[in-house]
Design an enzyme around this catalytic site. Structure first.
Site, PDB file in Angstrom:
ATOM      1  CD  GLU A   1       8.141  -0.297   7.309  1.00  0.00           C
ATOM      2  OE1 GLU A   1       7.152  -1.010   7.012  1.00  0.00           O
ATOM      3  OE2 GLU A   1       8.320   0.855   6.856  1.00  0.00           O
TER       4      GLU A   1
ATOM      5  CG  ASP B   1      -0.334  -0.052   2.522  1.00  0.00           C
ATOM      6  OD1 ASP B   1       0.901  -0.225   2.591  1.00  0.00           O
ATOM      7  OD2 ASP B   1      -1.051   0.079   3.540  1.00  0.00           O
ATOM      8  CB  SER B   2       4.566   1.687  -0.179  1.00  0.00           C
ATOM      9  OG  SER B   2       4.754   0.575  -1.037  1.00  0.00           O
TER      10      SER B   2
ATOM     11  CE  LYS C   1       3.337  -6.085   3.747  1.00  0.00           C
ATOM     12  NZ  LYS C   1       2.988  -4.915   4.583  1.00  0.00           N
TER      13      LYS C   1
ATOM     14  CG  ASP D   1       0.572  -4.098   2.071  1.00  0.00           C
ATOM     15  OD1 ASP D   1       0.882  -5.093   2.763  1.00  0.00           O
ATOM     16  OD2 ASP D   1       1.333  -3.121   1.919  1.00  0.00           O
TER      17      ASP D   1
ATOM     18  CD  GLU E   1       0.882  -1.530   8.041  1.00  0.00           C
ATOM     19  OE1 GLU E   1       0.622  -0.741   8.985  1.00  0.00           O
ATOM     20  OE2 GLU E   1       1.299  -1.150   6.931  1.00  0.00           O
TER      21      GLU E   1
END
Ligand code: KIV
Length: 262
Positions: free
Chosen positions: A184, A46-47, A115, A85, A117
């Site tokens: 990260e 999602d960057s 993925k 993501d 978080e």
């Protein structure tokens, strides 16, 4: 290098001590280039909200945006495992919400894994998705989707209590069925300790060489970002090369030298 990278190859690589190369990709040509260069896993991060779409954080990224880019990456790949993501707001509500969002991504894009978080709060969600046959990658340490709570992108788990919590979270996420864990921006000795503690591969970004693999953002690696995070070195300077090429073309147009006379 394996013909088609699958979930099973993740653990095999860890057991064999073979370092894994993950790279973000957001479209078909970047998937093709990364694969040709030997990347094992393409992460549709999602960057892309920041690298491609000009947002100031990943908070603005929607499931539709992720599906649009992930489908292009899947069309471009032949061999790599494609992880996508789950964007902010598409999974934190409940395991059921996460399942619905993950199914949307899998069915609309053909990707291999999702993925998400988060630590302890996500363990039940990882268990729920894994028990229903989904391939899930977890992400600990700096969590960009929590930027409104964190305030900035500084290194995480830097004291004893937060480091212990991260170790516990890593074990719990692996126990719940996560197939890999992105770490990260955490202290390098902590990342090495997590890597030694859990059976699934750790994929570091700003987490040192003690991880089972590394991931970088496409634009950072290639020198396309205006500013790289301190832990993401450039391996090329494509932004200045692109500027120079476009500048040469503009010059040729203005001089009447383009298009060439046939
Ligand atoms: O969104 C992303 O690109 C990521 C990587 C930084 C791991 O999550």
């Amino acid at each position: 290098m394996v013909k088609h990278f699958t979930a099973a190859n993740l653990r095999q690589c860890k057991e064999a001590g073979e370092k894994l190369c993950w790279l973000t990709a957001y479209d078909a040509p970047s998937a093709q280039i990364a694969e040709a260069a030997g990347v094992d896993v393409l992460l549709v991060g999602d960057s892309l909200g920041m690298t491609l779409l000009g947002f100031d954080s990943t908070i603005h990224v929607t499931l539709e945006m992720m599906a649009h880019h992930a489908a292009a990456v899947v069309r471009g790949r032949q061999r790599a495992w494609v992880v996508v993501d789950l964007p902010f707001g598409s999974y934190q509500g409940s395991p059921e919400q996460a399942f619905a969002s993950a199914v949307t991504l899998l069915q609309q894009t053909g990707c291999d894994a999702v993925k998400l978080e988060g630590g302890a709060a996500m363990v039940e969600t990882v268990r729920f998705l894994s028990a229903r046959g989904l391939a899930v990658v977890a992400h600990l340490g700096l969590l960009p989707q929590s930027i409104k709570q964190l305030g900035d992108y500084r290194r995480q788990a830097t004291d004893g209590a937060t480091a212990t919590r991260l170790l516990d979270d890593a074990e719990a996420l692996a126990g719940a069925g996560a197939l890999a864990l992105v770490l990260e921006s955490i202290p390098h000795d902590l990342a090495a300790a997590v890597t030694a503690r859990i059976a699934i591969p750790t994929i570091g970004i700003g987490a040192g060489t003690g991880c089972d693999g590394q991931v970088l953002v496409w634009h950072d690696l290639l020198g396309l970002s205006l500013r790289n995070p301190p832990f993401a070195p450039q391996f090329s300077d494509l932004r200045s090369q692109a500027e120079a090429a476009i500048g040469r073309w503009c010059g040729a147009v203005r001089q009447g030298e383009f298009p060439p006379v046939s």
